[in-house]
Write a protein that holds these residues in place. Structure first.
Motif, PDB file in Angstrom:
ATOM      1  N   ASN A 276       0.834  -1.196   0.000  1.00  0.00           N
ATOM      2  CA  ASN A 276       0.000   0.000   0.000  1.00  0.00           C
ATOM      3  C   ASN A 276       0.879   1.260   0.000  1.00  0.00           C
ATOM      4  OD1 ASN A 276       0.875   0.383   2.691  1.00  0.00           O
ATOM      5  ND2 ASN A 276      -0.814  -0.836   3.462  1.00  0.00           N
ATOM      6  N   ASP A 277       0.230   2.414  -0.009  1.00  0.00           N
ATOM      7  CA  ASP A 277       0.966   3.684  -0.069  1.00  0.00           C
ATOM      8  C   ASP A 277       1.835   3.915   1.160  1.00  0.00           C
ATOM      9  OD1 ASP A 277       0.017   4.353  -2.548  1.00  0.00           O
ATOM     10  OD2 ASP A 277      -1.602   5.627  -1.801  1.00  0.00           O
ATOM     11  N   LYS A 278       1.369   3.482   2.319  1.00  0.00           N
ATOM     12  CA  LYS A 278       2.151   3.697   3.531  1.00  0.00           C
ATOM     13  C   LYS A 278       3.453   2.895   3.492  1.00  0.00           C
ATOM     14  CE  LYS A 278       1.757   4.242   8.453  1.00  0.00           C
ATOM     15  NZ  LYS A 278       0.876   4.289   9.597  1.00  0.00           N
ATOM     16  N   GLU A 279       3.397   1.697   2.956  1.00  0.00           N
ATOM     17  CA  GLU A 279       4.618   0.895   2.818  1.00  0.00           C
ATOM     18  C   GLU A 279       5.585   1.547   1.835  1.00  0.00           C
ATOM     19  OE1 GLU A 279       3.991  -3.256   2.071  1.00  0.00           O
ATOM     20  OE2 GLU A 279       2.488  -3.399   3.659  1.00  0.00           O
ATOM     21  N   VAL A 280       5.051   2.109   0.750  1.00  0.00           N
ATOM     22  CA  VAL A 280       5.898   2.816  -0.212  1.00  0.00           C
ATOM     23  C   VAL A 280       6.558   4.004   0.468  1.00  0.00           C
ATOM     24  CG1 VAL A 280       5.890   4.209  -2.318  1.00  0.00           C
ATOM     25  CG2 VAL A 280       4.602   2.080  -2.240  1.00  0.00           C
ATOM     26  N   GLN A 281       5.801   4.754   1.257  1.00  0.00           N
ATOM     27  CA  GLN A 281       6.352   5.902   1.973  1.00  0.00           C
ATOM     28  C   GLN A 281       7.441   5.463   2.950  1.00  0.00           C
ATOM     29  OE1 GLN A 281       5.637   9.377   1.681  1.00  0.00           O
ATOM     30  NE2 GLN A 281       4.843   8.530  -0.214  1.00  0.00           N
ATOM     31  N   LEU A 282       7.243   4.336   3.614  1.00  0.00           N
ATOM     32  CA  LEU A 282       8.244   3.827   4.543  1.00  0.00           C
ATOM     33  C   LEU A 282       9.528   3.430   3.814  1.00  0.00           C
ATOM     34  CD1 LEU A 282       8.935   3.099   7.443  1.00  0.00           C
ATOM     35  CD2 LEU A 282       7.931   0.855   7.034  1.00  0.00           C
ATOM     36  N   ILE A 283       9.387   2.801   2.671  1.00  0.00           N
ATOM     37  CA  ILE A 283      10.561   2.438   1.864  1.00  0.00           C
ATOM     38  C   ILE A 283      11.331   3.688   1.464  1.00  0.00           C
ATOM     39  CG2 ILE A 283      11.293   1.499  -0.370  1.00  0.00           C
ATOM     40  CD1 ILE A 283       8.909  -0.489  -0.083  1.00  0.00           C
ATOM     41  N   LEU A 284      10.607   4.699   0.994  1.00  0.00           N
ATOM     42  CA  LEU A 284      11.249   5.955   0.596  1.00  0.00           C
ATOM     43  C   LEU A 284      11.931   6.622   1.783  1.00  0.00           C
ATOM     44  CD1 LEU A 284       8.457   7.271  -1.775  1.00  0.00           C
ATOM     45  CD2 LEU A 284      10.738   6.541  -2.466  1.00  0.00           C
TER      46      LEU A 284
END
Length: 77
Positions: free
Chosen positions: A54-62
């Protein structure tokens, strides 16, 4: 992922990324470029982004890739 983003900063989607034609990825924080990935880093990064649920996981990766964005004292602009 509970406890990682206690203040819900990643809900605001502060990070974004852009991939250029020459296989370079630019990571931005509130529109300011903070990291540039090239070569093998790009391949590894894109695989991690594809696996994100999800978007939150993408934000965490970034956030993790940028490195120094974990203290909570980052300015918005």
């Amino acid at each position: 992922m509970d406890g990682i983003d206690k203040r819900n900063r990643l809900e605001e989607n502060p990070f974004s990324y852009k991939k250029s034609k020459d296989n370079t990825v630019f990571i931005e924080f509130h529109g300011k470029r903070v990291k540039i990935l090239k070569g093998k880093e790009v391949e590894k990064f894109l695989k991690r982004i594809e696996l994100a649920g999800n978007d939150k996981e993408v934000q965490l990766i970034l956030a993790k890739i940028t490195g120094n964005f974990k203290r909570g004292n980052e300015r918005k602009k």
